[in-house]
Design an enzyme around this catalytic site. Sequence first.
Site, PDB file in Angstrom:
ATOM      1  N   LYS A 226      75.021  55.829  66.949  1.00 51.78           N
ATOM      2  CA  LYS A 226      76.473  55.907  66.779  1.00 51.78           C
ATOM      3  C   LYS A 226      77.173  55.965  68.129  1.00 51.78           C
ATOM      4  CE  LYS A 226      79.005  59.513  66.338  1.00 51.78           C
ATOM      5  NZ  LYS A 226      79.623  60.794  65.954  1.00 51.78           N
ATOM      6  N   ASP A 244      80.268  57.057  61.612  1.00 52.56           N
ATOM      7  CA  ASP A 244      80.509  58.499  61.671  1.00 52.56           C
ATOM      8  C   ASP A 244      80.744  59.018  60.256  1.00 52.56           C
ATOM      9  OD1 ASP A 244      83.020  57.618  61.018  1.00 52.56           O
ATOM     10  OD2 ASP A 244      84.064  58.774  62.564  1.00 52.56           O
TER      11      ASP A 244
END
Length: 358
Positions: A226, A244
């Site tokens: 991420k 997320d």
Amino acid sequence: MKKTAASKKSATADKTSAPEKASAAKKSAAPEKARAAKKSAAPEKSAAVKKAPAKKAQAVKKAPALKRQAPAKKPAVAPKKATAAVKGVAPAKTVAPKPPRGESRTALVRRARRIDRELAEVYPYAHPELDFENPFQLVVATVLSAQTTDLRVNQTTPALFAKYPTPEDLAAAVPEEVEEILRPTGFFRAKTRSVIGLSKALAEDFGGEVPGRLEDLVKLPGVGRKTAFVVLGNAFGRPGITVDTHFQRLVRRWRWTEETDPDKIEAAVGALFPKSDWTDLSHHVIWHGRRICHARKPACGACPIAPLCPAYGEGETDPEKAKKLLKYEKGGFPGQRLKPPQAYLDAGGKPALPLGAG
């Protein structure tokens, strides 16, 4: 002799009369049998005639029953009610539009891309909501954003980067001093170890520069896929999907995927869009999750993509009440960045306040 001749005549007469009598008896019996057969057949035919109308009557009775059952299936679909309710007055939760479970791959791709186009019109100024001036600041800020808001990170990093502007400076920092700066972000001890560790790795292995490859970024302490995609997409212009908590929640609500693992979500959603759209798509989805499609109480009545959302009705559907749930610039409040891009300010966005102000 006369008697014998007479007896012979009577015998021959008896012989000749016997067949005649038998044939006569047969002739007389034939009509009687025919009459009896006709009499016996007559009731059978009448019974058959009586039974035939009974079958017709049953068929006639069954036909209306089928006609009465057919219209019962129509109200179960009710597409007009659901669509009208979404466009105009907010509908009840029971009539929320839900696409069938068997949605085709083509239909899913079209719906997903249309949602992204709609969000692009709502958030034309979407951008990463972390303040940064270079890749180093972005990778550190992204690591610090775990388990807290971008706003709190943006209020904390000015003091951090003022004291430690380069990877070499932060690598040589005293951990206790860094912890004191990072305390407002939560989990400050673990985050201190991560940012000092990644700074040492940058200084020792990459000449003090943030690498521009995924395989190198994920080797840095505290940096996962991420974080790596945030850096690649926003510091190097290389497409990536940022999965997320907001992204995960929304793509599942929209039924783009049922996966729960971030890597699998990234692969599933990435297959629905061209690679060139990945970075902007991430911004659109995350911005929508922060401003309108909240985790606990989505503002469904103020949602611009309500007609396309299978989860419409999970939140507040009344338009006036939903407007009160909007956050950041959509609700008339400041954004998360202290130094947002000019496009955001031109669109009416307000910069966030520094830590401790107001």
